[in-house]
Scaffold this motif. Structure first.
Motif, PDB file in Angstrom:
ATOM      1  N   VAL B   5       1.724  -2.253 -11.469  1.00 51.04           N
ATOM      2  CA  VAL B   5       1.713  -0.386 -11.078  1.00 51.04           C
ATOM      3  C   VAL B   5       1.939   0.064 -12.692  1.00 51.04           C
ATOM      4  O   VAL B   5       2.898   0.034 -13.758  1.00 51.04           O
ATOM      5  CB  VAL B   5       3.131  -0.239 -10.926  1.00 51.04           C
ATOM      6  N   THR B  59       7.791   8.080 -11.633  1.00 52.12           N
ATOM      7  CA  THR B  59       7.276   8.181 -10.807  1.00 52.12           C
ATOM      8  C   THR B  59       6.416   6.400 -11.014  1.00 52.12           C
ATOM      9  O   THR B  59       6.353   6.287  -9.251  1.00 52.12           O
ATOM     10  CB  THR B  59       5.779   8.479 -12.037  1.00 52.12           C
ATOM     11  N   GLU B  60       6.984   5.603 -11.628  1.00 51.06           N
ATOM     12  CA  GLU B  60       6.592   4.147 -12.090  1.00 51.06           C
ATOM     13  C   GLU B  60       7.268   3.366 -10.991  1.00 51.06           C
ATOM     14  O   GLU B  60       7.171   2.460 -10.092  1.00 51.06           O
ATOM     15  CB  GLU B  60       6.500   3.679 -12.780  1.00 51.06           C
ATOM     16  N   ILE B  63       7.254   4.714  -7.276  1.00 43.29           N
ATOM     17  CA  ILE B  63       5.414   3.955  -6.483  1.00 43.29           C
ATOM     18  C   ILE B  63       6.078   2.034  -6.356  1.00 43.29           C
ATOM     19  O   ILE B  63       4.807   1.588  -5.066  1.00 43.29           O
ATOM     20  CB  ILE B  63       4.549   3.713  -7.277  1.00 43.29           C
ATOM     21  N   VAL B  81      -1.492  -0.240  -8.579  1.00 42.70           N
ATOM     22  CA  VAL B  81      -1.660   0.786  -7.640  1.00 42.70           C
ATOM     23  C   VAL B  81      -2.195   0.898  -9.481  1.00 42.70           C
ATOM     24  O   VAL B  81      -0.942   0.612 -10.590  1.00 42.70           O
ATOM     25  CB  VAL B  81      -0.001   2.088  -8.004  1.00 42.70           C
ATOM     26  N   HIS B  83      -2.921   5.220 -11.942  1.00 43.57           N
ATOM     27  CA  HIS B  83      -2.644   6.355 -11.818  1.00 43.57           C
ATOM     28  C   HIS B  83      -3.213   6.891 -12.965  1.00 43.57           C
ATOM     29  O   HIS B  83      -2.065   7.077 -13.608  1.00 43.57           O
ATOM     30  CB  HIS B  83      -1.395   6.911 -10.942  1.00 43.57           C
ATOM     31  N   VAL B  97      -5.632   2.635  -5.860  1.00 45.04           N
ATOM     32  CA  VAL B  97      -4.903   1.452  -4.966  1.00 45.04           C
ATOM     33  C   VAL B  97      -5.757   0.588  -4.478  1.00 45.04           C
ATOM     34  O   VAL B  97      -6.582   0.340  -3.990  1.00 45.04           O
ATOM     35  CB  VAL B  97      -4.184   2.136  -4.003  1.00 45.04           C
ATOM     36  N   VAL B 114       0.330   2.983   1.542  1.00 42.50           N
ATOM     37  CA  VAL B 114       0.398   3.679   0.102  1.00 42.50           C
ATOM     38  C   VAL B 114       0.071   4.744  -0.726  1.00 42.50           C
ATOM     39  O   VAL B 114       0.668   5.729  -1.437  1.00 42.50           O
ATOM     40  CB  VAL B 114       0.233   2.519  -1.106  1.00 42.50           C
ATOM     41  N   LEU B 118       2.074   8.241  -1.352  1.00 42.43           N
ATOM     42  CA  LEU B 118       2.001   8.344  -3.171  1.00 42.43           C
ATOM     43  C   LEU B 118       1.684  10.181  -3.471  1.00 42.43           C
ATOM     44  O   LEU B 118       2.071  10.443  -4.692  1.00 42.43           O
ATOM     45  CB  LEU B 118       0.727   7.992  -3.685  1.00 42.43           C
ATOM     46  N   ALA B 122       5.110  10.520  -4.967  1.00 38.77           N
ATOM     47  CA  ALA B 122       5.493  10.288  -6.116  1.00 38.77           C
ATOM     48  C   ALA B 122       5.305  12.022  -7.049  1.00 38.77           C
ATOM     49  O   ALA B 122       4.166  12.239  -6.973  1.00 38.77           O
ATOM     50  CB  ALA B 122       4.093   9.375  -6.741  1.00 38.77           C
TER      51      ALA B 122
END
Lengths: 88, 153
Positions: B5, B59-60, B63, B81, B83, B97, B114, B118, B122
């Motif tokens: 991630v 956020t992490e 996820i 993932v 981002h 993803v 996912v 998200l 997220a």
């Protein structure tokens, strides 16, 4: 490093821009609910506007988990206020 | 299960990430990947740029939790993932993803789950720059509905 008699408060995205503040350290000696914390912030921090902070869609996270307004905030916590998320 | 991630400003290489999933295990029999990019038109307006903000740390963690939920529902051998945050231009990559499973059905479903999770959970926020103005985006009802379809009774 934040002391145990303080909490760290963070604001993100549109909320941060509307309030013109991204973070502040706030004294907290005993646990209070999120709703009580909002009252305290509005009372003691000139930059915090009640209508903006308690808008219907604003979310609150305590120690990085989304919580409801009756959640107890403990001294030493990290509290974040933010609008609905729009990633991906 | 192997998880990767990353939230980063820099661009990423889709081939590298796919290779990472291929190399996880010889058990892998299907990899499903999704790549999200910046559109140049949104709600009828020409988009000249996008600014993405996130809540570092939370956020992490979110996820990771989303991937764990996917893994409890489908067979997942590996998940990536990535981002991006910061300033992005139309055509640039935003999100990747990738899910590696033994069989394709699990990889397809877990990847979509996912991605849907998200988008609505997220802590990322998009600010769109159109001709003359910048505006924060609001939640799309279609995104909420996309997540709701995964609810189990």
């Amino acid at each position: 490093m934040i002391g145990s008699q303080m909490i760290k408060i963070l604001f993100f995205a549109s909320l941060k821009e509307q309030l013109s503040i991204d973070a502040l350290d706030f004294p907290l000696t005993e646990s209070i609910t999120v709703a009580q914390l909002v009252d305290e912030l509005v009372l003691k921090e000139a930059s915090i506007d009640r209508d903006i902070l308690s808008a219907e869609d604003i979310l609150v996270a305590v120690d990085q988990t989304v919580v409801s307004s009756d959640f107890l905030v403990r001294p030493g916590s990290e509290v974040a206020f933010f609008p609905p998320v729009t990633g991906g | 299960m192997i998880k990767k991630v990353v939230v980063q400003i820099d661009d990423f290489d889709v081939n590298e990430e796919t290779a990472f999933l291929v190399d996880i295990s010889k058990e892998v029999g299907g990899i499903n990947t999704f790549l999200g990019t910046v559109r140049d038109v949104n709600e009828g307006d020409t988009v000249t740029g996008l600014r993405l903000e996130h809540y570092p740390g939370m956020t992490e963690k979110q996820i990771h939790a989303i991937i764990d939920r996917a893994s409890s529902r489908w067979s997942v051998l590996g998940a990536v993932v990535i981002h991006r945050v910061g300033d992005l231009q139309p055509g640039e990559k935003i999100v990747f993803v990738g899910i590696a499973s033994k069989h394709r059905g699990d990889a397809f479903r877990a990847c979509e789950y996912v991605m849907d999770s998200l988008k609505t959970e997220a802590t990322f926020w998009k600010k769109e720059v159109t001709e003359g103005e910048a505006r924060w985006l609001t939640t799309r009802q279609t995104d909420v509905e996309a997540l709701n379809k995964w609810q189990v009774d």
